[in-house]
Motif scaffolding. Structure first.
Motif, PDB file in Angstrom:
ATOM      1  N   UNK A 144     -57.759  51.977  47.572  1.00 32.68           N
ATOM      2  CA  UNK A 144     -56.690  51.865  46.376  1.00 32.68           C
ATOM      3  C   UNK A 144     -55.947  53.084  46.535  1.00 32.68           C
ATOM      4  N   UNK A 145     -54.680  53.421  46.932  1.00 30.88           N
ATOM      5  CA  UNK A 145     -54.015  54.443  47.108  1.00 30.88           C
ATOM      6  C   UNK A 145     -52.929  54.596  45.916  1.00 30.88           C
ATOM      7  N   UNK A 146     -52.787  55.931  45.703  1.00 31.96           N
ATOM      8  CA  UNK A 146     -51.746  56.260  44.425  1.00 31.96           C
ATOM      9  C   UNK A 146     -50.237  56.352  45.025  1.00 31.96           C
ATOM     10  N   UNK A 147     -49.596  55.435  44.819  1.00 34.17           N
ATOM     11  CA  UNK A 147     -48.040  55.485  45.118  1.00 34.17           C
ATOM     12  C   UNK A 147     -47.521  56.485  43.960  1.00 34.17           C
ATOM     13  N   UNK A 195     -44.534  56.661  42.901  1.00 36.63           N
ATOM     14  CA  UNK A 195     -43.710  55.776  42.029  1.00 36.63           C
ATOM     15  C   UNK A 195     -44.184  54.558  41.493  1.00 36.63           C
ATOM     16  N   UNK A 196     -45.169  53.901  41.884  1.00 37.69           N
ATOM     17  CA  UNK A 196     -45.653  52.726  41.532  1.00 37.69           C
ATOM     18  C   UNK A 196     -47.074  52.605  40.866  1.00 37.69           C
ATOM     19  N   UNK A 197     -47.865  53.731  41.188  1.00 39.42           N
ATOM     20  CA  UNK A 197     -49.312  53.894  40.773  1.00 39.42           C
ATOM     21  C   UNK A 197     -50.244  53.475  41.817  1.00 39.42           C
ATOM     22  N   UNK A 198     -51.342  53.223  41.512  1.00 40.21           N
ATOM     23  CA  UNK A 198     -52.491  53.029  42.150  1.00 40.21           C
ATOM     24  C   UNK A 198     -52.334  51.380  42.831  1.00 40.21           C
ATOM     25  N   UNK A 199     -52.045  51.305  43.985  1.00 43.31           N
ATOM     26  CA  UNK A 199     -52.072  49.953  44.566  1.00 43.31           C
ATOM     27  C   UNK A 199     -53.027  49.614  45.609  1.00 43.31           C
ATOM     28  N   UNK A 200     -53.150  48.107  46.269  1.00 46.87           N
ATOM     29  CA  UNK A 200     -54.251  47.898  47.421  1.00 46.87           C
ATOM     30  C   UNK A 200     -53.532  48.514  48.779  1.00 46.87           C
ATOM     31  N   UNK A 219     -49.673  61.463  55.772  1.00 42.28           N
ATOM     32  CA  UNK A 219     -48.756  60.919  55.391  1.00 42.28           C
ATOM     33  C   UNK A 219     -48.824  59.390  55.070  1.00 42.28           C
ATOM     34  N   UNK A 220     -48.438  58.735  54.106  1.00 43.85           N
ATOM     35  CA  UNK A 220     -48.571  57.365  53.681  1.00 43.85           C
ATOM     36  C   UNK A 220     -47.076  56.697  53.250  1.00 43.85           C
ATOM     37  N   UNK A 255     -42.449  50.018  47.108  1.00 41.65           N
ATOM     38  CA  UNK A 255     -41.059  50.604  46.926  1.00 41.65           C
ATOM     39  C   UNK A 255     -40.481  51.524  48.070  1.00 41.65           C
ATOM     40  N   UNK A 256     -41.487  51.701  49.153  1.00 40.48           N
ATOM     41  CA  UNK A 256     -40.771  52.495  50.508  1.00 40.48           C
ATOM     42  C   UNK A 256     -40.888  53.845  50.269  1.00 40.48           C
ATOM     43  N   UNK A 257     -41.642  54.351  49.331  1.00 39.71           N
ATOM     44  CA  UNK A 257     -41.824  55.777  48.754  1.00 39.71           C
ATOM     45  C   UNK A 257     -42.944  56.411  50.033  1.00 39.71           C
ATOM     46  N   UNK A 258     -42.367  57.517  50.710  1.00 38.60           N
ATOM     47  CA  UNK A 258     -43.378  58.181  51.349  1.00 38.60           C
ATOM     48  C   UNK A 258     -44.068  59.453  50.459  1.00 38.60           C
ATOM     49  N   UNK A 259     -45.322  59.590  50.809  1.00 37.64           N
ATOM     50  CA  UNK A 259     -45.801  60.739  50.025  1.00 37.64           C
ATOM     51  C   UNK A 259     -47.075  61.278  51.022  1.00 37.64           C
ATOM     52  N   UNK A 260     -47.551  62.592  50.646  1.00 37.66           N
ATOM     53  CA  UNK A 260     -48.641  63.175  51.300  1.00 37.66           C
ATOM     54  C   UNK A 260     -49.935  62.913  50.411  1.00 37.66           C
ATOM     55  N   UNK A 261     -50.765  62.704  51.081  1.00 39.86           N
ATOM     56  CA  UNK A 261     -52.474  62.403  50.099  1.00 39.86           C
ATOM     57  C   UNK A 261     -53.372  63.218  51.066  1.00 39.86           C
ATOM     58  N   UNK A 262     -54.124  63.678  50.345  1.00 38.85           N
ATOM     59  CA  UNK A 262     -55.739  64.221  51.170  1.00 38.85           C
ATOM     60  C   UNK A 262     -56.633  63.173  50.505  1.00 38.85           C
ATOM     61  N   UNK A 263     -57.068  62.880  51.711  1.00 38.02           N
ATOM     62  CA  UNK A 263     -58.169  61.666  51.778  1.00 38.02           C
ATOM     63  C   UNK A 263     -59.476  62.199  52.387  1.00 38.02           C
ATOM     64  N   UNK A 264     -60.486  61.953  52.232  1.00 38.21           N
ATOM     65  CA  UNK A 264     -61.723  62.295  52.940  1.00 38.21           C
ATOM     66  C   UNK A 264     -62.051  61.164  54.007  1.00 38.21           C
TER      67      UNK A 264
END
Lengths: 422, 77
Positions: free
Chosen positions: B3-6, B8-13, B53-54, B60-69
Protein backbone atom coordinates in the motif's frame (compact mmCIF):
# COMPACT_ATOMS: atom_id res chain seq x y z
CA UNK A 1 40.24 -36.57 -16.47
CA UNK A 2 41.38 -38.01 -13.14
CA UNK A 3 38.87 -39.77 -10.93
CA UNK A 4 37.57 -37.81 -7.98
CA UNK A 5 38.81 -39.51 -4.77
CA UNK A 6 35.44 -40.09 -3.08
CA UNK A 7 35.63 -41.82 0.30
CA UNK A 8 32.51 -43.75 -0.70
CA UNK A 9 31.52 -44.11 -4.34
CA UNK A 10 27.78 -44.41 -4.77
CA UNK A 11 26.74 -47.49 -6.74
CA UNK A 12 23.91 -50.00 -7.12
CA UNK A 13 25.96 -52.56 -5.16
CA UNK A 14 26.51 -50.01 -2.36
CA UNK A 15 22.79 -49.24 -2.28
CA UNK A 16 22.02 -52.95 -1.95
CA UNK A 17 24.59 -53.38 0.85
CA UNK A 18 23.13 -50.42 2.74
CA UNK A 19 19.61 -51.73 2.21
CA UNK A 20 20.56 -55.07 3.77
CA UNK A 21 22.34 -53.25 6.62
CA UNK A 22 19.28 -51.12 7.42
CA UNK A 23 20.79 -47.90 5.97
CA UNK A 24 23.03 -47.59 9.03
CA UNK A 25 26.40 -47.35 7.30
CA UNK A 26 26.15 -44.16 5.22
CA UNK A 27 28.96 -41.75 6.07
CA UNK A 28 28.73 -37.96 5.86
CA UNK A 29 28.64 -36.69 2.26
CA UNK A 30 30.98 -33.80 3.11
CA UNK A 31 32.92 -32.64 6.15
CA UNK A 32 32.09 -29.66 8.37
CA UNK A 33 35.57 -28.16 8.82
CA UNK A 34 36.48 -25.13 10.92
CA UNK A 35 37.79 -22.27 8.79
CA UNK A 36 41.57 -22.14 8.35
CA UNK A 37 43.32 -18.75 8.68
CA UNK A 38 44.32 -18.65 5.00
CA UNK A 39 43.28 -20.09 1.63
CA UNK A 40 44.55 -19.60 -1.92
CA UNK A 41 40.95 -19.18 -3.10
CA UNK A 42 37.90 -18.15 -1.10
CA UNK A 43 34.49 -18.47 -2.77
CA UNK A 44 31.70 -16.49 -1.16
CA UNK A 45 28.34 -18.19 -1.59
CA UNK A 46 27.59 -21.91 -1.23
CA UNK A 47 24.93 -22.16 -3.90
CA UNK A 48 25.32 -24.05 -7.15
CA UNK A 49 27.63 -21.47 -8.76
CA UNK A 50 29.94 -21.17 -5.73
CA UNK A 51 30.18 -24.93 -5.15
CA UNK A 52 30.77 -25.56 -8.88
CA UNK A 53 33.51 -22.92 -8.87
CA UNK A 54 35.29 -24.67 -5.99
CA UNK A 55 34.87 -28.07 -7.66
CA UNK A 56 36.35 -26.94 -10.99
CA UNK A 57 39.19 -25.06 -9.24
CA UNK A 58 40.21 -28.31 -7.54
CA UNK A 59 39.42 -30.63 -10.43
CA UNK A 60 40.69 -28.73 -13.46
CA UNK A 61 43.22 -26.27 -12.00
CA UNK A 62 44.78 -28.36 -9.23
CA UNK A 63 43.91 -25.84 -6.50
CA UNK A 64 44.16 -27.50 -3.10
CA UNK A 65 43.56 -24.67 -0.64
CA UNK A 66 39.99 -23.63 -1.47
CA UNK A 67 37.13 -22.62 0.83
CA UNK A 68 33.44 -22.00 0.13
CA UNK A 69 31.84 -19.65 2.68
CA UNK A 70 28.06 -19.90 3.01
CA UNK A 71 26.10 -17.69 5.39
CA UNK A 72 23.24 -20.20 5.73
CA UNK A 73 23.26 -23.76 4.47
CA UNK A 74 24.46 -24.88 1.04
CA UNK A 75 21.85 -24.74 -1.69
CA UNK A 76 19.45 -22.88 0.61
CA UNK A 77 19.16 -19.76 -1.55
CA UNK A 78 18.18 -19.59 -5.20
CA UNK A 79 19.65 -23.03 -5.94
CA UNK A 80 16.82 -24.51 -3.88
CA UNK A 81 14.15 -22.03 -4.99
CA UNK A 82 14.16 -22.17 -8.80
CA UNK A 83 11.92 -24.13 -11.17
CA UNK A 84 14.83 -26.41 -12.25
CA UNK A 85 14.65 -25.70 -15.99
CA UNK A 86 17.76 -26.16 -18.14
CA UNK A 87 17.99 -24.96 -21.76
CA UNK A 88 20.35 -23.04 -24.06
CA UNK A 89 17.93 -21.52 -26.61
CA UNK A 90 19.38 -17.99 -26.66
CA UNK A 91 19.47 -15.43 -29.45
CA UNK A 92 23.01 -14.00 -29.34
CA UNK A 93 26.07 -16.16 -30.18
CA UNK A 94 27.76 -15.11 -26.90
CA UNK A 95 24.78 -16.33 -24.85
CA UNK A 96 24.33 -19.54 -26.85
CA UNK A 97 28.01 -20.40 -26.29
CA UNK A 98 27.65 -19.72 -22.55
CA UNK A 99 24.41 -21.57 -21.86
CA UNK A 100 25.21 -24.47 -24.18
CA UNK A 101 28.51 -24.93 -22.37
CA UNK A 102 26.42 -25.27 -19.21
CA UNK A 103 23.98 -27.72 -20.82
CA UNK A 104 26.81 -29.90 -22.18
CA UNK A 105 28.39 -30.03 -18.73
CA UNK A 106 24.97 -30.89 -17.22
CA UNK A 107 24.66 -33.78 -19.70
CA UNK A 108 27.72 -35.48 -18.20
CA UNK A 109 27.34 -34.31 -14.62
CA UNK A 110 25.68 -37.33 -12.97
CA UNK A 111 28.55 -39.54 -14.16
CA UNK A 112 31.24 -36.98 -13.39
CA UNK A 113 30.01 -36.24 -9.85
CA UNK A 114 28.94 -39.84 -9.09
CA UNK A 115 25.67 -38.26 -7.99
CA UNK A 116 22.33 -38.53 -9.79
CA UNK A 117 21.23 -35.01 -10.67
CA UNK A 118 18.14 -36.51 -12.35
CA UNK A 119 18.65 -34.59 -15.59
CA UNK A 120 15.54 -35.17 -17.68
CA UNK A 121 15.95 -33.88 -21.24
CA UNK A 122 12.22 -33.87 -21.87
CA UNK A 123 12.34 -30.84 -24.16
CA UNK A 124 11.40 -27.20 -23.64
CA UNK A 125 8.50 -25.92 -25.76
CA UNK A 126 8.15 -22.16 -26.14
CA UNK A 127 4.70 -21.01 -27.31
CA UNK A 128 3.74 -18.30 -29.81
CA UNK A 129 0.26 -16.80 -29.37
CA UNK A 130 -0.17 -14.73 -32.53
CA UNK A 131 1.03 -14.36 -36.11
CA UNK A 132 3.44 -11.64 -34.91
CA UNK A 133 4.83 -13.83 -32.11
CA UNK A 134 5.38 -16.51 -34.74
CA UNK A 135 7.32 -14.23 -37.10
CA UNK A 136 9.63 -13.07 -34.30
CA UNK A 137 10.02 -16.67 -33.16
CA UNK A 138 11.05 -17.80 -36.65
CA UNK A 139 13.76 -15.14 -36.61
CA UNK A 140 14.94 -16.24 -33.14
CA UNK A 141 14.95 -19.88 -34.17
CA UNK A 142 17.05 -19.06 -37.24
CA UNK A 143 19.53 -17.21 -35.02
CA UNK A 144 19.67 -20.16 -32.60
CA UNK A 145 20.27 -22.63 -35.45
CA UNK A 146 23.16 -20.48 -36.66
CA UNK A 147 24.43 -20.54 -33.05
CA UNK A 148 24.44 -24.35 -33.28
CA UNK A 149 21.54 -24.90 -30.87
CA UNK A 150 19.13 -27.81 -31.54
CA UNK A 151 15.77 -26.06 -31.99
CA UNK A 152 12.76 -26.77 -34.23
CA UNK A 153 9.94 -24.43 -35.21
CA UNK A 154 6.47 -25.94 -34.64
CA UNK A 155 3.05 -25.08 -36.05
CA UNK A 156 -0.02 -25.14 -33.78
CA UNK A 157 -0.58 -28.87 -34.35
CA UNK A 158 3.09 -29.46 -33.63
CA UNK A 159 2.69 -27.74 -30.25
CA UNK A 160 -0.42 -29.79 -29.46
CA UNK A 161 1.49 -32.99 -30.31
CA UNK A 162 4.12 -31.98 -27.72
CA UNK A 163 1.61 -30.78 -25.09
CA UNK A 164 -1.50 -32.96 -25.19
CA UNK A 165 -3.37 -31.04 -22.48
CA UNK A 166 -2.87 -27.47 -23.77
CA UNK A 167 -5.96 -25.30 -24.36
CA UNK A 168 -7.25 -25.86 -27.94
CA UNK A 169 -9.93 -23.16 -27.72
CA UNK A 170 -9.30 -20.66 -30.60
CA UNK A 171 -11.10 -18.02 -28.50
CA UNK A 172 -8.67 -18.37 -25.59
CA UNK A 173 -7.20 -15.06 -24.42
CA UNK A 174 -3.80 -16.41 -25.54
CA UNK A 175 -4.55 -18.99 -28.28
CA UNK A 176 -1.75 -21.33 -29.36
CA UNK A 177 -0.45 -20.24 -32.76
CA UNK A 178 2.76 -22.28 -32.89
CA UNK A 179 6.03 -22.50 -31.07
CA UNK A 180 9.48 -24.01 -31.01
CA UNK A 181 11.16 -26.79 -29.11
CA UNK A 182 14.67 -27.43 -27.81
CA UNK A 183 14.73 -31.20 -27.26
CA UNK A 184 17.97 -31.20 -25.22
CA UNK A 185 16.35 -28.83 -22.72
CA UNK A 186 14.51 -30.11 -19.69
CA UNK A 187 14.77 -30.16 -15.92
CA UNK A 188 17.27 -31.40 -13.30
CA UNK A 189 17.04 -31.99 -9.57
CA UNK A 190 18.21 -28.64 -8.17
CA UNK A 191 19.24 -29.80 -4.68
CA UNK A 192 21.19 -32.70 -6.17
CA UNK A 193 23.24 -30.24 -8.26
CA UNK A 194 24.33 -28.39 -5.11
CA UNK A 195 24.89 -31.58 -3.12
CA UNK A 196 26.71 -33.35 -5.95
CA UNK A 197 29.15 -30.47 -6.47
CA UNK A 198 29.60 -30.09 -2.68
CA UNK A 199 30.41 -33.77 -2.18
CA UNK A 200 32.85 -33.88 -5.10
CA UNK A 201 34.56 -30.63 -4.09
CA UNK A 202 34.88 -31.84 -0.50
CA UNK A 203 36.42 -35.11 -1.69
CA UNK A 204 39.17 -33.08 -3.34
CA UNK A 205 39.90 -31.13 -0.17
CA UNK A 206 37.71 -28.05 -0.56
CA UNK A 207 36.53 -26.74 2.84
CA UNK A 208 32.77 -26.05 2.73
CA UNK A 209 32.06 -23.76 5.67
CA UNK A 210 28.38 -23.20 6.43
CA UNK A 211 26.86 -20.64 8.83
CA UNK A 212 29.77 -18.36 7.93
CA UNK A 213 28.64 -14.92 6.78
CA UNK A 214 31.07 -12.53 5.11
CA UNK A 215 30.71 -9.22 6.94
CA UNK A 216 33.50 -7.25 5.24
CA UNK A 217 36.71 -7.30 3.24
CA UNK A 218 40.35 -6.86 4.29
CA UNK A 219 42.46 -4.64 2.07
CA UNK A 220 46.19 -4.24 1.53
CA UNK A 221 46.24 -0.90 -0.25
CA UNK A 222 43.77 -1.21 -3.13
CA UNK A 223 43.88 -5.02 -3.18
CA UNK A 224 41.48 -7.32 -1.34
CA UNK A 225 43.50 -9.82 0.69
CA UNK A 226 40.85 -11.47 2.81
CA UNK A 227 37.40 -11.43 4.32
CA UNK A 228 35.92 -10.70 7.72
CA UNK A 229 33.37 -13.33 8.63
CA UNK A 230 31.02 -14.25 11.45
CA UNK A 231 33.59 -16.97 12.24
CA UNK A 232 36.64 -14.71 12.19
CA UNK A 233 38.97 -13.25 9.55
CA UNK A 234 40.16 -15.43 6.64
CA UNK A 235 43.05 -14.42 4.36
CA UNK A 236 42.77 -15.26 0.68
CA UNK A 237 44.90 -15.12 -2.46
CA UNK A 238 41.92 -14.52 -4.74
CA UNK A 239 38.25 -14.21 -3.86
CA UNK A 240 35.27 -15.12 -6.01
CA UNK A 241 31.75 -14.00 -5.18
CA UNK A 242 28.69 -15.96 -6.30
CA UNK A 243 25.89 -14.63 -4.10
CA UNK A 244 23.16 -13.86 -6.68
CA UNK A 245 20.52 -11.57 -5.15
CA UNK A 246 22.89 -10.23 -2.48
CA UNK A 247 25.63 -9.22 -4.96
CA UNK A 248 24.87 -5.54 -4.42
CA UNK A 249 25.11 -5.92 -0.64
CA UNK A 250 28.52 -7.58 -0.91
CA UNK A 251 29.74 -5.10 -3.55
CA UNK A 252 28.89 -2.25 -1.16
CA UNK A 253 31.09 -3.87 1.51
CA UNK A 254 33.96 -3.89 -1.01
CA UNK A 255 33.24 -0.27 -1.99
CA UNK A 256 31.71 -0.48 -5.47
CA UNK A 257 28.32 -0.59 -7.19
CA UNK A 258 27.01 -3.02 -9.81
CA UNK A 259 24.61 -2.61 -12.77
CA UNK A 260 22.18 -4.86 -10.92
CA UNK A 261 18.77 -4.51 -9.30
CA UNK A 262 17.51 -7.26 -6.99
CA UNK A 263 13.91 -8.44 -7.35
CA UNK A 264 11.74 -11.19 -5.91
CA UNK A 265 10.88 -13.94 -8.41
CA UNK A 266 7.99 -16.14 -7.34
CA UNK A 267 7.43 -19.82 -7.97
CA UNK A 268 4.70 -22.22 -6.91
CA UNK A 269 3.83 -25.90 -6.88
CA UNK A 270 0.46 -27.61 -6.93
CA UNK A 271 -0.50 -30.84 -5.19
CA UNK A 272 0.94 -33.90 -6.96
CA UNK A 273 -1.13 -35.66 -9.65
CA UNK A 274 -0.53 -38.47 -12.14
CA UNK A 275 1.69 -37.68 -15.17
CA UNK A 276 -0.06 -35.30 -17.60
CA UNK A 277 2.74 -33.01 -18.81
CA UNK A 278 5.94 -34.62 -20.14
CA UNK A 279 7.71 -31.51 -21.38
CA UNK A 280 8.58 -28.02 -20.14
CA UNK A 281 6.41 -25.19 -21.45
CA UNK A 282 7.31 -21.51 -21.68
CA UNK A 283 5.32 -18.56 -23.00
CA UNK A 284 6.91 -15.20 -23.63
CA UNK A 285 3.56 -13.39 -23.83
CA UNK A 286 2.13 -14.58 -20.54
CA UNK A 287 5.54 -15.16 -18.96
CA UNK A 288 4.47 -18.57 -17.69
CA UNK A 289 6.79 -21.56 -17.46
CA UNK A 290 5.67 -24.90 -16.11
CA UNK A 291 6.79 -28.49 -15.80
CA UNK A 292 5.59 -31.52 -13.86
CA UNK A 293 8.03 -32.76 -11.23
CA UNK A 294 8.86 -36.44 -10.79
CA UNK A 295 6.62 -36.33 -7.70
CA UNK A 296 3.74 -35.14 -9.91
CA UNK A 297 3.53 -31.51 -8.76
CA UNK A 298 3.08 -28.75 -11.35
CA UNK A 299 6.07 -26.46 -10.80
CA UNK A 300 5.50 -23.03 -12.30
CA UNK A 301 6.32 -19.35 -12.23
CA UNK A 302 6.23 -16.25 -14.42
CA UNK A 303 7.10 -12.56 -14.04
CA UNK A 304 9.03 -10.62 -11.45
CA UNK A 305 7.53 -8.51 -8.70
CA UNK A 306 8.71 -5.32 -10.36
CA UNK A 307 10.27 -3.40 -7.48
CA UNK A 308 13.50 -4.04 -5.55
CA UNK A 309 13.14 -6.65 -2.84
CA UNK A 310 15.21 -8.80 -0.53
CA UNK A 311 12.13 -10.21 1.20
CA UNK A 312 12.16 -13.74 -0.36
CA UNK A 313 8.40 -13.65 -0.76
CA UNK A 314 6.18 -12.68 -3.67
CA UNK A 315 3.15 -10.43 -3.44
CA UNK A 316 -0.38 -11.44 -4.39
CA UNK A 317 -1.04 -9.24 -7.48
CA UNK A 318 1.81 -10.88 -9.41
CA UNK A 319 0.93 -14.29 -7.98
CA UNK A 320 -2.60 -13.92 -9.31
CA UNK A 321 -1.28 -12.97 -12.78
CA UNK A 322 0.94 -16.07 -12.80
CA UNK A 323 -1.92 -18.39 -11.88
CA UNK A 324 -4.23 -16.74 -14.45
CA UNK A 325 -1.63 -17.32 -17.18
CA UNK A 326 -1.26 -20.98 -16.20
CA UNK A 327 -5.03 -21.55 -16.21
CA UNK A 328 -5.43 -19.87 -19.60
CA UNK A 329 -3.08 -22.43 -21.10
CA UNK A 330 -4.24 -25.41 -19.00
CA UNK A 331 -7.89 -24.79 -18.00
CA UNK A 332 -8.07 -28.24 -16.35
CA UNK A 333 -5.51 -27.15 -13.74
CA UNK A 334 -8.18 -24.97 -12.07
CA UNK A 335 -9.19 -27.99 -9.96
CA UNK A 336 -5.66 -28.37 -8.56
CA UNK A 337 -4.81 -27.07 -5.10
CA UNK A 338 -1.75 -24.90 -4.62
CA UNK A 339 0.69 -26.54 -2.23
CA UNK A 340 3.41 -23.91 -1.76
CA UNK A 341 4.37 -20.46 -3.00
CA UNK A 342 7.76 -18.83 -2.41
CA UNK A 343 10.26 -16.41 -3.94
CA UNK A 344 13.97 -16.10 -4.51
CA UNK A 345 15.90 -12.85 -4.76
CA UNK A 346 17.32 -12.54 -8.26
CA UNK A 347 20.08 -10.18 -9.43
CA UNK A 348 18.98 -8.70 -12.75
CA UNK A 349 21.42 -6.84 -15.02
CA UNK A 350 20.05 -4.23 -17.42
CA UNK A 351 20.71 -6.49 -20.41
CA UNK A 352 19.52 -9.68 -18.65
CA UNK A 353 22.96 -11.23 -19.15
CA UNK A 354 25.34 -12.20 -16.33
CA UNK A 355 28.54 -10.62 -15.06
CA UNK A 356 31.64 -12.83 -15.04
CA UNK A 357 35.15 -11.52 -14.50
CA UNK A 358 37.11 -8.95 -12.54
CA UNK A 359 35.37 -6.63 -10.14
CA UNK A 360 36.51 -2.98 -9.83
CA UNK A 361 38.58 -4.13 -6.81
CA UNK A 362 41.79 -6.08 -7.40
CA UNK A 363 41.70 -9.65 -6.09
CA UNK A 364 37.89 -9.91 -6.13
CA UNK A 365 36.10 -11.66 -9.02
CA UNK A 366 32.43 -11.69 -9.99
CA UNK A 367 29.93 -14.37 -10.91
CA UNK A 368 26.55 -12.67 -10.63
CA UNK A 369 23.76 -10.98 -12.56
CA UNK A 370 22.23 -14.28 -13.71
CA UNK A 371 18.88 -12.76 -12.83
CA UNK A 372 15.98 -15.09 -13.41
CA UNK A 373 18.00 -17.85 -15.10
CA UNK A 374 20.94 -18.83 -12.91
CA UNK A 375 20.14 -22.50 -12.33
CA UNK A 376 20.54 -23.53 -15.97
CA UNK A 377 23.97 -21.89 -16.01
CA UNK A 378 25.48 -23.38 -12.83
CA UNK A 379 28.11 -25.66 -14.43
CA UNK A 380 29.29 -22.93 -16.82
CA UNK A 381 29.24 -20.18 -14.19
CA UNK A 382 31.42 -22.28 -11.90
CA UNK A 383 33.67 -23.50 -14.72
CA UNK A 384 34.30 -19.97 -16.02
CA UNK A 385 34.82 -18.32 -12.61
CA UNK A 386 37.27 -21.12 -11.73
CA UNK A 387 39.13 -20.42 -14.98
CA UNK A 388 39.52 -16.70 -14.33
CA UNK A 389 40.39 -17.21 -10.64
CA UNK A 390 43.08 -19.76 -11.51
CA UNK A 391 44.57 -18.06 -14.57
CA UNK A 392 43.73 -14.38 -14.03
CA UNK A 393 42.44 -14.36 -17.62
CA UNK A 394 38.99 -14.62 -19.17
CA UNK A 395 38.09 -17.77 -21.03
CA UNK A 396 36.82 -16.73 -24.53
CA UNK A 397 33.27 -17.74 -23.47
CA UNK A 398 33.22 -15.39 -20.45
CA UNK A 399 35.04 -12.40 -22.04
CA UNK A 400 31.85 -10.80 -23.50
CA UNK A 401 30.22 -10.92 -20.04
CA UNK A 402 32.82 -8.72 -18.36
CA UNK A 403 31.63 -5.78 -16.25
CA UNK A 404 33.33 -3.42 -18.73
CA UNK A 405 30.48 -3.94 -21.24
CA UNK A 406 28.49 -1.36 -19.28
CA UNK A 407 31.19 1.23 -20.02
CA UNK A 408 31.91 0.24 -23.62
CA UNK A 409 28.18 -0.10 -24.38
CA UNK A 410 28.56 -3.57 -25.88
CA UNK A 411 25.56 -5.03 -24.04
CA UNK A 412 24.14 -8.50 -24.74
CA UNK A 413 20.43 -7.82 -24.59
CA UNK A 414 18.67 -11.10 -23.84
CA UNK A 415 15.40 -9.59 -22.57
CA UNK A 416 13.50 -12.04 -24.79
CA UNK A 417 15.89 -14.97 -24.25
CA UNK A 418 15.50 -14.65 -20.48
CA UNK A 419 11.90 -15.78 -21.00
CA UNK A 420 10.61 -13.81 -18.01
CA UNK A 421 8.24 -10.85 -18.29
CA UNK A 422 10.22 -7.84 -17.06
CA UNK B 1 0.16 -6.31 -1.49
CA UNK B 2 2.02 -3.03 -1.00
CA UNK B 3 0.00 0.00 0.00
CA UNK B 4 1.85 3.06 -1.25
CA UNK B 5 1.21 6.71 -0.30
CA UNK B 6 0.51 8.84 -3.38
CA UNK B 7 0.99 12.47 -2.28
CA UNK B 8 -2.07 13.48 -4.33
CA UNK B 9 -4.50 10.53 -3.92
CA UNK B 10 -3.47 9.03 -0.58
CA UNK B 11 -2.74 5.37 0.12
CA UNK B 12 -3.52 3.07 -2.81
CA UNK B 13 -2.74 -0.56 -3.82
CA UNK B 14 0.56 -1.44 -5.52
CA UNK B 15 -1.22 -2.47 -8.73
CA UNK B 16 -1.79 1.24 -9.49
CA UNK B 17 1.90 2.16 -9.23
CA UNK B 18 5.00 1.77 -11.32
CA UNK B 19 8.48 1.59 -9.79
CA UNK B 20 10.76 4.25 -11.30
CA UNK B 21 14.24 3.40 -10.07
CA UNK B 22 16.72 5.11 -7.77
CA UNK B 23 16.71 8.91 -7.97
CA UNK B 24 19.88 10.27 -9.59
CA UNK B 25 21.10 13.59 -10.95
CA UNK B 26 22.05 13.56 -14.62
CA UNK B 27 25.70 14.56 -15.09
CA UNK B 28 26.66 17.17 -17.71
CA UNK B 29 26.98 15.65 -21.19
CA UNK B 30 30.77 16.17 -21.40
CA UNK B 31 31.88 13.42 -19.01
CA UNK B 32 33.94 10.23 -19.32
CA UNK B 33 32.33 6.94 -20.31
CA UNK B 34 32.90 5.68 -16.77
CA UNK B 35 31.01 8.58 -15.16
CA UNK B 36 28.20 8.21 -17.69
CA UNK B 37 28.00 4.39 -17.17
CA UNK B 38 27.90 5.00 -13.43
CA UNK B 39 24.91 7.32 -13.84
CA UNK B 40 23.03 5.16 -16.37
CA UNK B 41 23.66 1.64 -15.03
CA UNK B 42 25.18 1.44 -11.54
CA UNK B 43 22.80 1.09 -8.57
CA UNK B 44 23.24 1.05 -4.81
CA UNK B 45 20.57 -1.70 -4.68
CA UNK B 46 20.44 -1.46 -0.88
CA UNK B 47 19.06 -4.08 1.43
CA UNK B 48 17.12 -2.07 4.01
CA UNK B 49 16.01 1.57 3.70
CA UNK B 50 16.03 2.47 -0.01
CA UNK B 51 15.19 5.82 -1.59
CA UNK B 52 13.23 5.25 -4.77
CA UNK B 53 11.02 6.92 -7.36
CA UNK B 54 7.45 5.78 -7.93
CA UNK B 55 4.76 6.91 -10.34
CA UNK B 56 1.03 6.64 -9.65
CA UNK B 57 0.74 5.49 -13.28
CA UNK B 58 -2.71 3.90 -12.94
CA UNK B 59 -4.05 6.93 -11.08
CA UNK B 60 -3.18 10.63 -11.13
CA UNK B 61 0.24 10.21 -12.79
CA UNK B 62 2.14 11.86 -9.92
CA UNK B 63 5.86 11.04 -9.51
CA UNK B 64 7.21 10.97 -5.97
CA UNK B 65 10.20 9.85 -3.88
CA UNK B 66 9.65 7.22 -1.22
CA UNK B 67 11.89 5.50 1.34
CA UNK B 68 11.00 1.83 1.60
CA UNK B 69 12.71 -1.04 3.42
CA UNK B 70 13.61 -3.56 0.71
CA UNK B 71 14.03 -6.35 3.30
CA UNK B 72 10.53 -5.96 4.81
CA UNK B 73 8.67 -3.88 2.14
CA UNK B 74 7.65 -1.42 4.88
CA UNK B 75 7.16 2.19 3.72
CA UNK B 76 9.30 4.36 6.00
CA UNK B 77 8.52 7.91 7.12
Amino acid sequence: MSRTPFRTRYSAAGLLRQGLAGQTGWGEAWRAPAPKPRYDFVIIGGGGHGLATAYYLAKLHGANRVAVLEKGWIGGGNTGRNTTIVRSNYFFPESAALYDHALRLYEGLSQELNYNIMLSQRGVVTIAHSHHDMELMARSVNAMLINGIDVELLDAEGVHREIKIANRDPDARYPIHGGFVQRRGGIARHDAVAWGYARAADAMGVDIIQNCEVTGFRFDGARVVGVETSRGPIAAGRIGMAVSGHSGVLAAKAGFKLPIQSYALQAMVTEPVKPVLDTVILSGSTGIYCSQSDKGEMVFGAGLDLYPSYAQRGNLPVGQTIIAALLDMFPRFRTLKLLRQWAGIVDVCWDYSPLIGRSPVEGLYLNCGWGTGGFKAIPAGGWLLAHILATGQHHPISAPFDLNRFTTGRLIDEAAGAGIAH
Amino acid sequence: MLALPCPHCGTRDEAEFQFGGEPAIRPPSAVTDTVWADYVYMRSNEKGPHRELWCHAGGCGQWFVLTRDTATHAVLP
